[in-house]
Design a protein around this motif. Structure first.
Motif, PDB file in Angstrom:
ATOM      1  N   PHE A  85       0.810  -1.214   0.000  1.00  0.00           N
ATOM      2  CA  PHE A  85       0.000   0.000   0.000  1.00  0.00           C
ATOM      3  C   PHE A  85       0.850   1.274   0.000  1.00  0.00           C
ATOM      4  CE2 PHE A  85      -2.596  -3.352   1.941  1.00  0.00           C
ATOM      5  CZ  PHE A  85      -3.647  -3.348   1.043  1.00  0.00           C
ATOM      6  N   ALA A  86       2.142   1.119  -0.271  1.00  0.00           N
ATOM      7  CA  ALA A  86       2.998   2.297  -0.440  1.00  0.00           C
ATOM      8  C   ALA A  86       2.716   2.951  -1.787  1.00  0.00           C
ATOM      9  CB  ALA A  86       4.463   1.885  -0.341  1.00  0.00           C
ATOM     10  N   GLN A  87       3.075   4.197  -1.911  1.00  0.00           N
ATOM     11  CA  GLN A  87       2.809   4.922  -3.158  1.00  0.00           C
ATOM     12  C   GLN A  87       3.829   4.615  -4.241  1.00  0.00           C
ATOM     13  OE1 GLN A  87       2.484   9.089  -2.143  1.00  0.00           O
ATOM     14  NE2 GLN A  87       0.311   8.898  -1.663  1.00  0.00           N
ATOM     15  N   THR A  88       5.066   4.338  -3.848  1.00  0.00           N
ATOM     16  CA  THR A  88       6.111   4.096  -4.838  1.00  0.00           C
ATOM     17  C   THR A  88       6.162   2.623  -5.227  1.00  0.00           C
ATOM     18  OG1 THR A  88       7.718   3.797  -3.065  1.00  0.00           O
ATOM     19  CG2 THR A  88       7.550   5.998  -4.051  1.00  0.00           C
ATOM     20  N   PRO A  89       6.629   2.304  -6.426  1.00  0.00           N
ATOM     21  CA  PRO A  89       6.775   0.904  -6.838  1.00  0.00           C
ATOM     22  C   PRO A  89       7.804   0.174  -5.973  1.00  0.00           C
ATOM     23  CG  PRO A  89       6.891   2.392  -8.726  1.00  0.00           C
ATOM     24  CD  PRO A  89       6.958   3.244  -7.510  1.00  0.00           C
ATOM     25  N   TYR A  90       7.659  -1.140  -5.912  1.00  0.00           N
ATOM     26  CA  TYR A  90       8.575  -1.958  -5.119  1.00  0.00           C
ATOM     27  C   TYR A  90      10.020  -1.791  -5.592  1.00  0.00           C
ATOM     28  CZ  TYR A  90      10.814  -6.171  -3.271  1.00  0.00           C
ATOM     29  OH  TYR A  90      11.673  -7.044  -2.664  1.00  0.00           O
ATOM     30  N   GLY A  91      10.224  -1.752  -6.892  1.00  0.00           N
ATOM     31  CA  GLY A  91      11.577  -1.625  -7.432  1.00  0.00           C
ATOM     32  C   GLY A  91      12.239  -0.314  -7.050  1.00  0.00           C
ATOM     33  N   VAL A  92      11.456   0.754  -6.941  1.00  0.00           N
ATOM     34  CA  VAL A  92      12.005   2.046  -6.522  1.00  0.00           C
ATOM     35  C   VAL A  92      12.465   1.967  -5.072  1.00  0.00           C
ATOM     36  CG1 VAL A  92      11.440   4.480  -6.103  1.00  0.00           C
ATOM     37  CG2 VAL A  92      10.636   3.347  -8.194  1.00  0.00           C
ATOM     38  N   ALA A  93      11.638   1.350  -4.225  1.00  0.00           N
ATOM     39  CA  ALA A  93      12.019   1.188  -2.815  1.00  0.00           C
ATOM     40  C   ALA A  93      13.290   0.357  -2.693  1.00  0.00           C
ATOM     41  CB  ALA A  93      10.878   0.546  -2.041  1.00  0.00           C
ATOM     42  N   ALA A  94      13.424  -0.687  -3.540  1.00  0.00           N
ATOM     43  CA  ALA A  94      14.606  -1.544  -3.493  1.00  0.00           C
ATOM     44  C   ALA A  94      15.864  -0.812  -3.939  1.00  0.00           C
ATOM     45  CB  ALA A  94      14.388  -2.780  -4.368  1.00  0.00           C
ATOM     46  N   THR A  95      15.704   0.276  -4.681  1.00  0.00           N
ATOM     47  CA  THR A  95      16.831   1.032  -5.218  1.00  0.00           C
ATOM     48  C   THR A  95      17.218   2.203  -4.321  1.00  0.00           C
ATOM     49  OG1 THR A  95      15.928   0.489  -7.404  1.00  0.00           O
ATOM     50  CG2 THR A  95      17.692   2.066  -7.376  1.00  0.00           C
ATOM     51  N   ARG A  96      16.369   2.512  -3.352  1.00  0.00           N
ATOM     52  CA  ARG A  96      16.652   3.654  -2.484  1.00  0.00           C
ATOM     53  C   ARG A  96      17.907   3.395  -1.659  1.00  0.00           C
ATOM     54  NH1 ARG A  96      11.746   4.248  -0.135  1.00  0.00           N
ATOM     55  NH2 ARG A  96      11.055   5.502  -1.914  1.00  0.00           N
ATOM     56  N   SER A  97      18.815   4.375  -1.668  1.00  0.00           N
ATOM     57  CA  SER A  97      20.095   4.226  -0.977  1.00  0.00           C
ATOM     58  C   SER A  97      20.501   5.553  -0.350  1.00  0.00           C
ATOM     59  CB  SER A  97      21.181   3.762  -1.956  1.00  0.00           C
ATOM     60  OG  SER A  97      22.474   3.960  -1.435  1.00  0.00           O
ATOM     61  N   PRO A  98      20.471   5.665   0.981  1.00  0.00           N
ATOM     62  CA  PRO A  98      20.934   6.897   1.628  1.00  0.00           C
ATOM     63  C   PRO A  98      22.371   7.243   1.260  1.00  0.00           C
ATOM     64  CG  PRO A  98      19.734   5.531   3.194  1.00  0.00           C
ATOM     65  CD  PRO A  98      19.917   4.702   1.959  1.00  0.00           C
ATOM     66  N   GLN A  99      23.210   6.215   1.064  1.00  0.00           N
ATOM     67  CA  GLN A  99      24.601   6.476   0.730  1.00  0.00           C
ATOM     68  C   GLN A  99      24.728   7.074  -0.671  1.00  0.00           C
ATOM     69  OE1 GLN A  99      27.223   3.183   1.475  1.00  0.00           O
ATOM     70  NE2 GLN A  99      29.005   4.178   0.574  1.00  0.00           N
ATOM     71  N   MET A 100      23.955   6.538  -1.639  1.00  0.00           N
ATOM     72  CA  MET A 100      23.997   7.135  -2.977  1.00  0.00           C
ATOM     73  C   MET A 100      23.414   8.540  -2.960  1.00  0.00           C
ATOM     74  SD  MET A 100      22.410   5.911  -6.673  1.00  0.00           S
ATOM     75  CE  MET A 100      23.734   4.779  -7.120  1.00  0.00           C
ATOM     76  N   ALA A 101      22.313   8.732  -2.238  1.00  0.00           N
ATOM     77  CA  ALA A 101      21.700  10.057  -2.163  1.00  0.00           C
ATOM     78  C   ALA A 101      22.674  11.077  -1.591  1.00  0.00           C
ATOM     79  CB  ALA A 101      20.432   9.997  -1.326  1.00  0.00           C
ATOM     80  N   SER A 102      23.411  10.696  -0.542  1.00  0.00           N
ATOM     81  CA  SER A 102      24.394  11.590   0.057  1.00  0.00           C
ATOM     82  C   SER A 102      25.522  11.909  -0.916  1.00  0.00           C
ATOM     83  CB  SER A 102      24.962  10.940   1.325  1.00  0.00           C
ATOM     84  OG  SER A 102      25.975  11.731   1.887  1.00  0.00           O
TER      85      SER A 102
END
Length: 417
Positions: A85-102
């Protein structure tokens, strides 16, 4: 231009579709004189560290540790359920990376790049909400379409419901990507039309999938009874294609050629899948191969019985570059300009597909004629020079629209590090 390029994986070794497209794009950009900084998730399967080839064309390469798995192969049922029930696709969540974002925030704050090029839309999740430079998005596929096509062949009600929900999320995410981008690329006119419905005002350009045809030899001896399918078995559309061929097509071919072999060449076949289909006489799985060209070289006919997916198939371009006759479904050849009956044979129904393969196995001259024509098409339309021409057109328009300084004319050689 100075481009910050984002990738879900190191593009070298270029041994799957995502890597092959990304590697070709990087090579083309470098040969056009653009300066590249690559930020990519570290490839857990690559134990050799940073590729010397990559260092030659990128001024800087930054790899980010991340446990990224193919969404198609992941059996994280709990994670998928929790994300339902999240708004983003599962694949997007799997790609989220605080280290890459930083890391991206640091690079952008240095103000040393003119634009960001995002290879696939999932990685947009790691970019700041407000970008200070223009964004280019390279759509390898139309992801929501993959899910929609999957639904047609899935009988499990729970999986159909999940796929329908995920398709809606993917469509919304790709629409958001179109709204955020200053320009976008797709691998075919077909994909361009679909994506422009999501972002009608977005400048969209065809940047085709290509292969370096000079790296594919055409003089190898064939096994006249070898039918080949190539593709990673951790990608569900490939597994569906293999099952479709084995259960509905292959027995028809064996009735005419009892000793014919169907060789499935590609990484990570699930053990249950491999064991079950290997019980069929003549079906063989190679698993991971060090160089797919050796498998293609000995094939008499290459088949692409895909029923779902998106983008354009590099497996067709590799087979064509080696002058192999190809039989494909229309969806398998979607977006490619190969002419039916002249450069490829197209068939959707099992009987018609089997008859096409039988006809080619029965006539070496027809195999030779079709293969030569396919090679010529690859040279003309799906080679590195064609890629560079499309990149030049897309980036010249992008530079003009974004009011960026026009890059100086450069030599036709790869820019060193």
């Amino acid at each position: 231009m100075r481009l910050l390029v984002l990738s879900v994986t190191s593009p070298v070794p270029a041994n799957n579709g995502v890597k092959m497209r990304t590697w070709s794009i990087l090579r083309g950009l470098a040969e056009e004189g653009h300066q590249l900084v690559l930020v990519a998730f570290a490839d857990p399967d690559d134990s050799n560290g940073l590729s010397a080839e990559l260092s030659k064309i990128c001024q800087r390469v930054i790899t980010i540790p991340h446990q990224f798995k193919s969404v198609s192969s992941s059996k994280d049922y709990v994670g998928r359920a929790l994300h339902l029930f999240a708004q983003t696709p599962y694949g997007v969540a799997a790609t989220r990376s605080p280290q890459m974002a930083s890391q991206l925030a640091v690079l952008l704050n240095e103000k040393t790049v003119d634009a960001v090029l995002c290879e696939q839309t999932d990685l947009l999740t790691n970019l700041p909400g407000q970008l200070t430079v223009p964004l280019l998005v390279d759509f390898h596929n139309v992801d929501y379409l993959i899910m929609e096509r999957y639904i047609r062949f899935e009988s499990n009600p729970a999986k159909r419901l999940y796929a329908r929900l995920e398709s809606r999320k993917l469509r919304a995410w790709e629409r958001r990507a179109c709204q955020k981008a200053s320009s976008a690329w797709a691998c075919s006119e077909y994909d361009c039309v679909l994506l422009q419905r999501l972002g009608p005002a977005l400048p969209m350009f065809v940047v085709p999938n290509v292969v370096d045809v000079d790296e594919y030899k055409t003089d190898s001896a064939e096994d006249p009874l070898k039918v080949l399918f190539q593709g990673g078995m951790d990608w569900y559309p490939n597994r569906d294609a293999v099952e479709f061929f084995v259960t509905q097509i292959f027995f028809r071919i064996r009735s005419q050629f009892p000793n014919v072999r169907f060789v499935v060449a590609g990484r990570n076949p699930p053990e249950e899948f491999r064991q079950r289909l290997s019980l069929v006489p003549g079906v063989e799985f190679t698993g991971t191969v060090p160089d797919m060209r050796s498998e293609i070289a000995s094939a008499a006919v290459c088949v692409v019985p895909l029923r779902m997916g998106s983008g354009t198939r590099l497996k067709i371009l590799e087979s064509a570059a080696m002058a192999k006759p190809i039989v494909s479904t229309r969806l398998g050849a979607e977006g490619l300009e190969f002419r039916d009956g002249q450069e490829i044979v197209l068939a959707d129904e099992p009987e018609a597909f089997a008859n096409a393969v039988v006809k080619l196995l029965s006539a070496a001259p027809d195999r030779l004629r079709l293969g030569k024509a396919a090679r010529k098409r690859a040279e003309q339309t799906y080679s590195l020079p064609a890629l560079r021409a499309s990149l030049r057109q897309a980036l010249n328009a992008f530079i003009k629209d974004a009011s960026l300084p026009k890059p100086a004319k450069v030599r036709e050689t790869v820019v060193g590090s």
